[in-house]
Design an enzyme around this catalytic site. Structure first.
Site, PDB file in Angstrom:
ATOM      1  N   ASP A  18       8.582  -1.212   6.756  1.00  0.00           N
ATOM      2  CA  ASP A  18      10.047  -1.095   6.775  1.00  0.00           C
ATOM      3  C   ASP A  18      10.713  -2.219   7.573  1.00  0.00           C
ATOM      4  O   ASP A  18      11.796  -2.043   8.143  1.00  0.00           O
ATOM      5  CB  ASP A  18      10.495   0.264   7.341  1.00  0.00           C
ATOM      6  N   HIS A  48      10.391  -1.343  -1.200  1.00  0.00           N
ATOM      7  CA  HIS A  48      11.170  -2.543  -0.923  1.00  0.00           C
ATOM      8  C   HIS A  48      12.560  -2.376  -1.537  1.00  0.00           C
ATOM      9  O   HIS A  48      12.681  -1.992  -2.696  1.00  0.00           O
ATOM     10  CB  HIS A  48      10.536  -3.791  -1.561  1.00  0.00           C
ATOM     11  N   LYS A 149     -12.151   5.467  -5.553  1.00  0.00           N
ATOM     12  CA  LYS A 149     -12.667   4.110  -5.740  1.00  0.00           C
ATOM     13  C   LYS A 149     -13.942   3.906  -4.914  1.00  0.00           C
ATOM     14  O   LYS A 149     -14.950   3.383  -5.424  1.00  0.00           O
ATOM     15  CB  LYS A 149     -11.585   3.098  -5.328  1.00  0.00           C
TER      16      LYS A 149
END
Length: 425
Positions: A18, A48, A149
């Protein structure tokens, strides 16, 4: 042979996220002839906000360069991709109405997919923790996807684009794996597979999936300028952050290499984006957090509300002890300072310059989670400048007391400032 041209720049949040990375990315695209922007890690847990072309854009999974008609955009192998969020974000930001947008974006076929079951698991895991131990996850399924993963039962974009029958079988096995751990999970498998079949057809039709490693390599060799945009912040890195209150990927400079297949020798600049004070969303250590009127003032004037979560951000004085550690790990070649103007009306401004633990001066942040609660912070105080800095871009144009503050930060972390940006840009 790999090109030795250092035409890759990496832009990272230097704190807990941020910091205003999107604003700096937009500035660099406009002023430094960036040809390619690339995401290297994280997923749609990032946020964003970019104001450009007379409107505001909110990005979570899309690279910020998508709003520039001259910029190509890459979602790298290190990103975990939620296709629902990807297509929704394109529509929400009006990208689908822009001619030729599909010719300016490529998703790595090696990126892993985020499924709805991952989001459910995220919520179940967070709910199982005691209040004081909650991580503060966004519940977007990012952590469980990275876990898949590493457990090697994850499913890649390439799997979706290949034989759909095999993809379906892998997906069913994944769901069953999680249902054994969390029996309350509810997934309409047939409905989900039907949705992914539509995504598959759309991705194939628009040719949005491919070899991003080879693409970036070719662009580099052609002399193009590549900007890698990090998600989250360096202090949330899975290895170097305030573990376990961290994100699930490497949000430091190493993630730029592994998340895109870019060699470290190609990187010429590493830019750290630093907010002039400190903020954090969710739980986790925050030694300089303010619980008084100054903290409330920072939150109010700075409009500190998370883009992704909508949660109010915790606010405090800038922590130079942690920022210096961030600079050591990432090797910043320059710093972009944001939201300096939020401090314009503070009579006294503090910065953290050191930590003590059990009376001993620390040379590095604690590696053990419980130690953070016993940290004693050493501060240095500065007189406020009490005059507006809005619109000032050059260091020499800042009020003298403000220059003293900025110069101290630069000297302490031993990294030069690249530019200053105000709060609402």
């Amino acid at each position: 042979m790999t090109s030795t041209i250092k035409n890759v720049s990496v832009l990272l949040g230097a704190q807990w996220g941020d910091e205003g990375k999107g604003k700096i990315i937009d500035y660099l695209i406009e002023n430094h002839k960036i040809n390619v922007t690339a995401r290297c890690q994280g997923g749609n847990n990032a946020g964003h906000t970019v104001v450009a072309n007379g409107r505001k854009y909110d990005f979570h999974i899309l690279p910020s360069g998508i709003i520039s008609p001259t910029c190509f955009n890459v979602i790298g192998n290190g990103v975990v991709v939620n296709l629902d969020a990807f297509f929704s974000e394109l529509a929400h930001n009006g990208i689908l109405s822009e001619p030729g947008w599909e010719k300016r974006i490529l998703i790595s076929h090696e990126a892993h997919l985020v499924f709805g079951v991952h989001s459910q698991v995220d919520g179940r895991q967070e709910d199982s923790l005691a209040a004081k131990n909650k991580i503060g996850t966004t519940n977007r399924g990012i952590g469980p996807t990275y876990s898949s993963k590493c457990f090697r039962n994850g499913i890649r974009v390439a799997d979706l684009m290949a034989d759909f029958g095999e993809f379906s079988e892998k997906y069913r096995r994944l769901v069953e794996h999680y249902k054994k751990q969390f029996p309350s999970i509810e997934v309409n498998v047939d409905e989900e597979l039907a949705k992914f079949k539509v995504h598959r057809e759309k991705l194939a039709e628009l040719k949005l999936v491919g070899d991003t490693v080879g693409f970036i390599h070719d662009q580099r060799n052609a002399g193009k300028q590549v900007l890698i945009e990090g998600a989250n912040g360096a202090l949330l890195d899975i290895d170097f952050g305030t573990y376990p209150y961290v994100t699930s990927s490497n949000s430091t400079v190493g993630g730029a290499c592994t998340g895109l297949g870019v060699p470290p020798t190609a990187i010429g600049n590493v830019i750290g984006v630093v907010k002039a004070y400190q903020t954090r969303v969710g739980t986790g250590p925050f030694p300089t957090e303010l619980f008084d009127s100054d903290g409330e003032k920072l939150q109010t004037i700075g409009k500190e509300v998370g883009v992704t979560t909508g949660r109010k951000r915790r606010c405090g004085w800038i922590d130079l002890f942690l920022l210096r550690r961030s600079a050591v790990i990432n090797g910043y070649t320059a710093i972009a300072l944001t939201k300096l103007d939020i401090l314009d009306s503070f009579p006294i401004i503090k910065v953290a310059v050191g930590y003590k633990l059990n009376g001993e001066v620390l040379s590095s942040p604690p590696a053990q989670a419980n130690a953070w609660g016993a940290i004693e912070v050493e501060y240095k105080e500065f007189e406020g400048w009490n005059e507006p800095t809005v619109g000032i871009r050059k260091y020499e144009d800042l009020p003298e007391k403000c220059r003293t503050y900025v110069q101290f930060i630069e000297d302490f972390i031993k990294v030069r400032f690249l530019l200053l940006r105000k709060a609402n840009e």
